[in-house]
Design a protein around this motif. Structure first.
Motif, PDB file in Angstrom:
ATOM      1  N   UNK A 277       0.831  -1.207   0.000  1.00 55.35           N
ATOM      2  CA  UNK A 277       0.000   0.000   0.000  1.00 55.35           C
ATOM      3  C   UNK A 277       0.865   1.256   0.000  1.00 55.35           C
ATOM      4  N   UNK A 278       1.864   1.311   0.874  1.00 54.79           N
ATOM      5  CA  UNK A 278       2.701   2.523   0.933  1.00 54.79           C
ATOM      6  C   UNK A 278       3.634   2.623  -0.270  1.00 54.79           C
ATOM      7  N   UNK A 279       3.858   1.509  -0.978  1.00 56.15           N
ATOM      8  CA  UNK A 279       4.752   1.507  -2.141  1.00 56.15           C
ATOM      9  C   UNK A 279       4.007   1.715  -3.454  1.00 56.15           C
ATOM     10  N   UNK A 280       2.687   1.705  -3.401  1.00 59.02           N
ATOM     11  CA  UNK A 280       1.896   1.740  -4.642  1.00 59.02           C
ATOM     12  C   UNK A 280       2.130   3.020  -5.436  1.00 59.02           C
ATOM     13  N   UNK A 281       2.543   2.862  -6.678  1.00 57.07           N
ATOM     14  CA  UNK A 281       2.707   3.985  -7.601  1.00 57.07           C
ATOM     15  C   UNK A 281       1.845   3.810  -8.848  1.00 57.07           C
ATOM     16  N   UNK A 282       0.958   2.817  -8.819  1.00 57.67           N
ATOM     17  CA  UNK A 282       0.112   2.543  -9.977  1.00 57.67           C
ATOM     18  C   UNK A 282      -1.308   3.052  -9.773  1.00 57.67           C
ATOM     19  N   UNK A 283      -1.945   2.641  -8.679  1.00 61.39           N
ATOM     20  CA  UNK A 283      -3.346   2.980  -8.446  1.00 61.39           C
ATOM     21  C   UNK A 283      -3.513   4.298  -7.689  1.00 61.39           C
ATOM     22  N   UNK A 284      -2.606   4.546  -6.754  1.00 63.12           N
ATOM     23  CA  UNK A 284      -2.716   5.754  -5.929  1.00 63.12           C
ATOM     24  C   UNK A 284      -2.759   7.038  -6.765  1.00 63.12           C
ATOM     25  N   UNK A 285      -1.861   7.235  -7.746  1.00 60.69           N
ATOM     26  CA  UNK A 285      -1.923   8.461  -8.552  1.00 60.69           C
ATOM     27  C   UNK A 285      -3.221   8.592  -9.351  1.00 60.69           C
ATOM     28  N   UNK A 286      -3.774   7.468  -9.791  1.00 59.72           N
ATOM     29  CA  UNK A 286      -5.033   7.507 -10.549  1.00 59.72           C
ATOM     30  C   UNK A 286      -6.165   7.985  -9.655  1.00 59.72           C
ATOM     31  N   UNK A 287      -6.232   7.489  -8.443  1.00 57.38           N
ATOM     32  CA  UNK A 287      -7.265   7.933  -7.505  1.00 57.38           C
ATOM     33  C   UNK A 287      -7.071   9.402  -7.144  1.00 57.38           C
ATOM     34  N   UNK A 288      -5.837   9.814  -6.965  1.00 53.97           N
ATOM     35  CA  UNK A 288      -5.579  11.214  -6.629  1.00 53.97           C
ATOM     36  C   UNK A 288      -6.093  12.148  -7.733  1.00 53.97           C
ATOM     37  N   UNK A 289      -5.938  11.722  -8.965  1.00 57.38           N
ATOM     38  CA  UNK A 289      -6.270  12.575 -10.104  1.00 57.38           C
ATOM     39  C   UNK A 289      -7.755  12.541 -10.477  1.00 57.38           C
TER      40      UNK A 289
END
Length: 392
Positions: A277-289
């Protein structure tokens, strides 16, 4: 007198001999030059070797004697500093914190070169105070070394610090402002996870609110979590407006509509999933945007990510009981008069579920939403019903 050749003197005769070029004289001159050069070279080399030997044999007066560099085994550090639980107060940025927390050992716990006692990280996401803290104090009492506590509250909240005797003393992490229904809620959850991951002994991670209470004693909850083979993240597909209706097509191709999931914000997970979860760079940016109101990241991010990538390691349910029967954007809250022995028993025995492949009657370990004035009755009924004084 007749015309005869000039008569040579003895000196001239000798000079003639020496200055008359012959092979023998040439060879002799070569030997003389070679011998002269060799003698000079040997002299220089001998002198250089003497100085070189003196240079390396001269002791460095600034270096300690060799014997003082020996390690004193009684003062061996080893992994002591690495394994020490870090102070929750630090000045790392979120980026630095997440990077530090994402580091993971590549060997399994069975191969750790030290004795490991697994701990459970209790992570409280609060607006400000912890009104039911006295109830939690009784819950944690006598179980030091088996748990860690982390509190994320609004930075503007300035309350009287907990006394040093409290389990909550000094457990407030560097926090940022959190607004309900915004992406800041998800950022706060990751911030809590990242801080808890800094302690390598933390192996299970529970997200709680200031309105949560435990439904069982510490020993029961600890064993349930530590020996679980799965994480507890609620994941389901909801076709209505508050489910699939919150999906944005702009999330494609990373997230497709048939991958979109919903679930409870209140999760429990193991260390390997927390690192993901803390390493995620795939889904987290999509949700942020793209996950903007009325899309609520805290209800969709983890269910979607876990549903796509980690469903085999997930139980597909939450361990926190919440009453949504009254409808609306917020669950039911329970005041003083609602807290009875029968009500607490009902929460503790609310049906059947699966745990490690077997059926069990213990499905919820926590419950919410208990309002501040419920504390007196919780203290009156809870400790005896939940056996808080039960030994380890």
């Amino acid at each position: 007198m007749g015309n005869h050749g000039k008569e040579q003197t003895p000196i001239a005769s000798i000079a003639t001999i020496f200055y008359t070029p012959t092979p023998l004289l040439n060879l002799m001159s070569y030997f003389l030059v070679f011998g002269f050069g060799l003698s000079i070279g040997l002299t220089i080399s001998f002198s250089f070797n003497i100085h070189l030997k003196q240079f390396f044999s001269t002791p460095d007066q600034t270096s300690p004697p060799l014997q003082t560099l020996a390690v004193n085994e009684t003062e061996r550090v080893g992994l002591k500093e690495f394994l020490k639980a870090p102070n929750v107060t630090h000045d790392m940025t979120d980026e630095e914190l997440l990077w530090r927390a994402s580091m993971a050992a590549r060997v399994g716990p069975a191969e750790f070169p030290f004795k490991r006692v697994p701990k459970v990280a209790f992570m409280f996401l609060t607006r400000g105070p912890l009104p039911v803290a006295p109830f939690w104090e009784l819950f944690f009492g006598g179980h030091e070394g088996l748990y860690s506590i982390y509190v994320h509250s609004n930075p503007s909240f300035n309350a009287t610090p907990f006394p040093e005797s409290s389990v909550f003393h000094g457990r407030r992490i560097p926090s940022k402002d959190v607004q309900w229904g915004t992406f800041s809620m998800l950022e706060a959850e990751r911030r809590l996870l990242a801080n808890a991951l800094l302690d390598i002994s933390n192996q299970r991670f529970v997200l709680l609110s200031e309105a949560c209470i435990p439904l069982y004693n510490f020993s029961t909850i600890y064993s349930y979590l530590v020996f679980s083979k799965q994480s507890f993240v609620e994941v389901y597909d909801f076709p209505g407006s508050v489910g699939r209706g919150r999906y944005s097509r702009r999330m494609m191709p990373v997230i497709k509509l048939d991958q979109w999931r919903k679930g409870s914000q209140w999760f429990e997970m193991d260390r390997s999933l927390a690192i993901e979860v803390v390493s995620d760079r795939k889904y987290f940016p999509v949700f942020r945007k793209f996950c903007k109101p009325s899309c609520y990241s805290d209800e969709h991010y983890l269910p979607t990510m876990v549903g796509v990538k980690f469903w085999k390691r997930n139980s597909n349910r939450s361990l926190t009981w919440v009453d949504w029967s009254r409808g609306g954007p917020h669950p039911a809250g329970f005041r003083r008069e609602a807290v009875t022995i029968d009500f607490l028993k009902k929460l503790r025995n609310g049906g059947r579920c699966h745990y490690n492949g077997k059926s069990t009657g213990i499905c919820f370990l926590f419950a919410r939403k208990f309002l501040p004035n419920s504390l007196t009755r919780l203290l009156r009924f809870g400790p005896k019903l939940m056996q808080f004084n039960r030994p380890k």
